[in-house]
Design a protein around this motif. Structure first.
Motif, PDB file in Angstrom:
ATOM      1  N   LYS A  30      -3.883   5.823   6.639  1.00  0.00           N
ATOM      2  CA  LYS A  30      -3.610   4.378   6.595  1.00  0.00           C
ATOM      3  C   LYS A  30      -2.941   3.931   5.304  1.00  0.00           C
ATOM      4  O   LYS A  30      -2.086   3.055   5.324  1.00  0.00           O
ATOM      5  N   THR A  90      -1.180  -3.580   7.117  1.00  0.00           N
ATOM      6  CA  THR A  90      -1.688  -4.180   8.346  1.00  0.00           C
ATOM      7  C   THR A  90      -1.209  -3.396   9.565  1.00  0.00           C
ATOM      8  O   THR A  90      -1.983  -3.116  10.484  1.00  0.00           O
ATOM      9  N   GLY A  93      -3.192  -0.438  10.277  1.00  0.00           N
ATOM     10  CA  GLY A  93      -4.570  -0.670  10.685  1.00  0.00           C
ATOM     11  C   GLY A  93      -5.517  -1.067   9.579  1.00  0.00           C
ATOM     12  O   GLY A  93      -6.724  -1.127   9.776  1.00  0.00           O
ATOM     13  N   VAL A  94      -4.983  -1.370   8.405  1.00  0.00           N
ATOM     14  CA  VAL A  94      -5.816  -1.819   7.289  1.00  0.00           C
ATOM     15  C   VAL A  94      -6.037  -3.320   7.450  1.00  0.00           C
ATOM     16  O   VAL A  94      -5.087  -4.078   7.623  1.00  0.00           O
ATOM     17  N   GLU A  95      -7.296  -3.736   7.383  1.00  0.00           N
ATOM     18  CA  GLU A  95      -7.626  -5.162   7.496  1.00  0.00           C
ATOM     19  C   GLU A  95      -7.647  -5.794   6.107  1.00  0.00           C
ATOM     20  O   GLU A  95      -8.346  -5.317   5.208  1.00  0.00           O
ATOM     21  N   ILE A  96      -6.872  -6.852   5.940  1.00  0.00           N
ATOM     22  CA  ILE A  96      -6.846  -7.566   4.660  1.00  0.00           C
ATOM     23  C   ILE A  96      -8.081  -8.461   4.591  1.00  0.00           C
ATOM     24  O   ILE A  96      -8.383  -9.194   5.530  1.00  0.00           O
ATOM     25  N   SER A  97      -8.802  -8.390   3.480  1.00  0.00           N
ATOM     26  CA  SER A  97     -10.029  -9.167   3.308  1.00  0.00           C
ATOM     27  C   SER A  97      -9.708 -10.622   2.970  1.00  0.00           C
ATOM     28  O   SER A  97      -8.741 -10.901   2.266  1.00  0.00           O
ATOM     29  N   ARG A  98     -10.524 -11.504   3.472  1.00  0.00           N
ATOM     30  CA  ARG A  98     -10.404 -12.937   3.163  1.00  0.00           C
ATOM     31  C   ARG A  98     -11.742 -13.407   2.607  1.00  0.00           C
ATOM     32  O   ARG A  98     -12.791 -13.002   3.091  1.00  0.00           O
ATOM     33  N   ARG A 107      -0.850 -13.910   5.868  1.00  0.00           N
ATOM     34  CA  ARG A 107      -1.037 -12.464   5.688  1.00  0.00           C
ATOM     35  C   ARG A 107      -2.378 -12.128   5.033  1.00  0.00           C
ATOM     36  O   ARG A 107      -2.767 -10.974   4.983  1.00  0.00           O
ATOM     37  N   GLY A 108      -3.031 -13.113   4.444  1.00  0.00           N
ATOM     38  CA  GLY A 108      -4.260 -12.868   3.706  1.00  0.00           C
ATOM     39  C   GLY A 108      -4.046 -12.776   2.216  1.00  0.00           C
ATOM     40  O   GLY A 108      -4.933 -12.404   1.459  1.00  0.00           O
ATOM     41  N   PHE A 121      -8.395  -5.339   0.270  1.00  0.00           N
ATOM     42  CA  PHE A 121      -8.789  -4.631   1.481  1.00  0.00           C
ATOM     43  C   PHE A 121      -9.913  -3.670   1.119  1.00  0.00           C
ATOM     44  O   PHE A 121     -10.182  -3.429  -0.060  1.00  0.00           O
ATOM     45  N   THR A 128     -13.770  -1.835  -2.340  1.00  0.00           N
ATOM     46  CA  THR A 128     -12.720  -2.856  -2.373  1.00  0.00           C
ATOM     47  C   THR A 128     -11.563  -2.437  -3.270  1.00  0.00           C
ATOM     48  O   THR A 128     -11.765  -1.968  -4.392  1.00  0.00           O
TER      49      THR A 128
END
Length: 135
Positions: A30, A90, A93-98, A107-108, A121, A128
Motif C-alpha cells: 500500500k 487512497t 487502499g490507505v484510509e486517511i484519518s480524520r 481528501r482528508g 493515516f 500513526t
C-alpha cells in the motif's frame, strides 16, 4: 568527557507491529516502500524489515507485543504534491484519518500549524503516520 554528537549520524524510526507478514503487505503493497533487508525481532526469526525511503534506510518495522500502543505520529513524509500523494495512497487502499477537532478538505487534508498542509493515516496496528507539504 566529550561524546560525538548524534547530529553527525543518520537516524531512522522503529515501528512495532503485531504481525510482520501483515505489516509487510501494508508497507510494501500500500505504501510502496522497498524492503532493504529482513532481520530477526526478539524471538521471531525474520520478524523485522528495514524499509527504504528517499534512497536510504528509513523505517525499522519489527514484530512486537507493544504494537500500536501510542497515538502519536511516529513518522512524517515531506512531499512536494500532497494532493497527488494522498490520492495515490487512497487508491492503494490507505484510509486517511480524520480528527473531530480539525477541519479537513474532501481528501482528508488539513492545515498544518505554522503553515502548509498535512494528512494522517494508520497502519493495520494503529501506528500513526503523516504526509505533509509546505504548500
Amino acid at each position: 568527557m566529550w561524546c560525538m554528537p548524534l547530529r553527525a549520524h543518520p537516524v531512522r524510526t522503529s515501528i512495532a507491529v503485531s504481525d510482520i507478514g501483515r505489516a509487510a503487505g501494508f508497507y510494501e503493497g500500500k505504501l510502496g516502500l522497498r524492503s532493504l533487508w529482513p532481520g530477526p525481532s526478539a524471538r521471531v526469526e525474520n520478524g523485522s524489515r528495514v524499509y527504504e525511503s528517499a534512497g536510504g534506510p528509513a523505517l525499522n518495522v519489527y514484530q512486537s507485543t507493544t504494537a500500536g500502543q501510542t497515538s502519536a505520529t511516529l513518522a512524517t513524509w515531506y512531499v512536494e504534491d500532497l494532493d497527488q500523494i494522498v490520492d495515490e495512497l487512497t487508491a492503494a487502499g490507505v484510509e486517511i484519518s480524520r480528527y473531530d477537532e480539525l477541519e479537513h478538505d474532501a481528501r482528508g487534508i488539513t492545515a498544518r500549524a505554522g503553515g502548509g498542509r498535512i494528512a494522517w493515516f494508520q497502519d493495520p496496528d494503529g501506528n500513526t503516520f503523516a504526509v505533509e507539504a509546505d504548500i
